[in-house]
Design an enzyme around this catalytic site. Structure first.
Site, short mmCIF file in Angstrom:
data_model
loop_
_atom_site.label_atom_id
_atom_site.label_comp_id
_atom_site.label_asym_id
_atom_site.label_seq_id
_atom_site.Cartn_x
_atom_site.Cartn_y
_atom_site.Cartn_z
N GLY A 208 5.42 4.05 8.73
CA GLY A 208 5.24 2.98 9.71
C GLY A 208 5.01 3.53 11.10
N GLU A 209 5.76 3.04 12.07
CA GLU A 209 5.54 3.42 13.46
C GLU A 209 5.82 4.90 13.73
OE1 GLU A 209 9.47 1.15 14.66
OE2 GLU A 209 8.70 2.20 16.40
N GLY A 211 4.46 7.30 11.78
CA GLY A 211 3.36 8.10 11.29
C GLY A 211 3.43 8.35 9.80
N ASP A 239 -2.44 -0.20 4.54
CA ASP A 239 -3.69 -0.37 3.81
C ASP A 239 -4.87 0.15 4.63
OD1 ASP A 239 -2.18 -1.81 1.82
OD2 ASP A 239 -2.22 -3.51 3.18
#
Lengths: 310, 310
Positions: A208-209, A211, A239
Site C-alpha cells: 500500500g502506501e 510501496g 491493480d
C-alpha cells in the site's frame, strides 16, 4: 510489434460503491481487470477478458476502447447483473471494510478467449476465482511471462486450486497479509521464500502506501510509494501497479532482475496516479510524457550518494 | 578533527525488560541515548549526556568507553535507581505495549554539560522531557545542526515546552503517529509541512520496518528498511537510526539535501543491525568496513534503471 508483445488481462470488471472518510461514489466503475488493463495500456497492447451485465455503462466500454484495449474478450450478458462491490475506507486509507458483494454474472463466468488472444506473450491473472484463472491460462499457447494476483478469500476457501495455478506462474503479486496467510510465515523474507517454493520465480509483495518489495532469486528490491498530498480513493492501486508492471514487461523485455526492477517502478508510477481520484478518473487521461516525468520523480525520491568514509 | 566535529547525545540511559513473541531479556541495557551514541560512534566522536543509578552495570559504561564515547557527561547517582522500561512486542514486531516504567534518577535529572562538550558542532536531543532537552540546548555555544526526537507522552502533557524546543532545532525525527498527533494532519506530506511551520527545516518521519521519509524544503526522500530474515528485538531501531544520521552529519557536512539523503541511509544501516539482537549486542561490534558493505546493500536494494519508451 507482433501479437507476442501484447498482454492478456483477466479479472473482475465491476461497479463499485466506494466510501472514504471524505467522500463517496456509488456506480463507480471498478474491477481489478479494468484498472490493470488501463494502466498497462500506456505501455503495451492489452487484450481484456471479463464479464459484465447489461447494467454496465456502454461509455465505460468505450473508455477502454479509446485506450486501444481489445474488449472482444469482455462478455456482456443480456439481462445479467455486473459484479458489484461496496466498501468503506478507514481514516488511514490503507484499510477497508467490505460492506457488500454481489457476484452477479461472475458466478457462472466461464471465459472463452478470442482465438487471437491465445498467442499473446504476456498474461496477467488479476484477482478472481483460481479455477477461472486456470481455465484462462490453459487457453494460452505459450505465454512468456504470467503474473498472478489473488486475495485472502481464495487462500481460505480454494487453496488447492490456488496452489495449482500459483505453481504455473512466474510472478506472484500479493499484499503483505496475503503472503503471510499463504505461507504461514510472518517474516516477509521467509514468506517470499515460501511462495517461491510453490513455483513462482519472482514474488512482489504490495504494501500500500509503503510501496512494494520484489524478491527474485536472492535479489531484493524495494520500490517506494510516492508520498501524495491528496489520496481520494485507493481502490485499484494494487491493480494499477500490476498493470504497469506487466505492461512494461509486455514490451518484450526478459524477466530478469534488472527489468523487473524497472517494471516495479512503472507499476508504482501508475498506482500513484489512480489514487488521486475515484474509479479511473485520474488514470484514464495520462500519456507517456507524464508517465516518464513521474518515473523521474521516483528516481529523485530514491536517489542518494555514497560517502567515502576513509 | 576539531571538537566542532563531534556530536553531543542527550537522552535516556536505561535498563529494559524486553519481551518479544520469541524470547525475552530482563536487565537488557537500553535507552535512546545509549543506542544513538553507539550508532553514531562509528562515524564521529560522541559526547554522552545522561544519568543512571549505581545499579547500572559498570561493564556497560566500559562498553561505551571502548567505542571512544566520552562518558564524562553520564552522571552516576550513588544509591539511585536507573530508569527502567518494560515492554512487550506484538507478533508484527512493529507495535509494542509498555508494561511498566520507573523513572528513578530520571525524575530529577538536571544535566550539566562538561565544559568541553559546549563547543561540539552537533547535538542530538534523544527522547526525554522537553525541558531537559531545552536546558541542554541552552548550554551549547553554537551548534551547527541540532536533531530532536520526542514521543507521544510529551505531545500530550508538555506541548508548550515541546514546541519551544522544536522551534529551535533544524531536524525533527519522529514516527508516523507522532507526526500526525503533533500536527493534527493524517496525511504525511501535510504533517511534514505542519512540522516545518513549527521551525525545523527538515523532518524525518520514521516508519519502522517500512523505512523513513525525509522532507527538506520541497524535496522528499524515501529510505527503505532492509528486509531482514531475523528480527530479534526492535528496541532502539529508531535511536540507532538517529545516531547514524547525526553521526554522519557530524563528520562536518552541511545540512543540505544531498548530505541528508546519505545520512538517512547511514541511519538505516545502523538500524538494520541493532534489531538483530537484544540491547546493543549486534550494534557494538561493528566496524566501518561492515557499515560500508551494508551501505552498498542499500544501494542495491533501491537501484533501478530508466527505460527509454520512445
Amino acid at each position: 510489434m507482433s501479437n507476442q508483445q501484447s498482454l492478456v488481462v483477466v479479472g473482475s470488471v465491476a461497479i463499485d460503491w466506494v466510501i472514504t472518510p471524505e467522500a463517496e461514489r456509488s456506480e463507480s466503475i471498478g474491477g481489478a481487470a479494468t484498472f490493470a488493463a488501463i494502466a498497462a495500456s500506456y505501455l503495451s497492447p492489452v487484450n481484456l477478458v471479463g464479464i459484465v451485465g447489461d447494467d454496465f455503462p456502454q461509455r465505460s466500454i468505450e473508455d477502454l476502447r479509446r485506450k486501444r484495449i481489445d474488449t472482444s474478450g469482455l462478455e456482456v450478458v443480456p439481462g445479467g447483473k455486473t459484479f458489484r462491490w461496496k466498501g468503506r475506507y478507514h481514516a488511514n486509507m490503507n484499510q477497508r471494510d467490505t460492506l457488500d458483494t454481489q457476484l452477479g454474472v461472475f458466478e457462472t463466468f466461464d471465459p472463452k478467449l478470442p482465438p487471437r488472444y491465445a498467442d499473446s506473450g504476456y498474461l496477467f491473472l488479476a484477482n478472481i476465482q483460481p479455477e477461472v484463472q486456470l481455465r484462462v491460462l490453459e487457453q494460452m499457447k505459450a505465454p512468456r511471462i504470467v503474473g498472478l494476483d489473488t486475495m485472502n478469500l481464495w487462500i481460505d476457501i480454494a487453496r488447492p486450486q490456488l496452489e495449482k495455478v500459483i505453481s504455473r506462474v512466474g510472478v506472484l503479486m500479493i499484499n503483505e497479509e496475503e503472503a503471510r496467510q499463504l505461507t504461514g510465515e510472518h517474516n516477509l523474507v521467509k514468506a517470499a521464500r515460501g511462495v517461491r517454493k510453490l513455483g513462482p520465480k519472482s514474488v512482489v509483495i504490495k504494501r500500500g502506501e509503503y510501496g512494494a518489495l520484489l524478491f527474485h532469486g536472492d535479489d531484493v528490491f524495494s520500490a517506494p510509494a510516492l508520498p501524495l498530498e491528496e489520496v481520494v480513493d485507493p481502490t485499484g492501486a494494487g491493480d494499477a501497479f500490476a498493470g504497469g508492471f506487466m505492461g512494461y514487461l509486455a514490451r518484450g523485455v526478459e524477466p530478469h532482475g534488472e527489468h523487473l526492477r524497472t517494471a516495479m517502478i512503472y507499476g508504482s508510477v501508475l498506482a500513484s496516479y489512480i489514487v488521486g481520484g475515484f474509479s479511473y478518473d485520474e488514470l484514464i487521461g495520462l500519456d507517456l510524457e507524464r508517465i516518464q516525468s513521474r518515473f523521474a520523480l521516483f528516481q529523485r525520491l530514491t536517489d542518494f550518494a555514497r560517502a567515502d568514509l576513509a
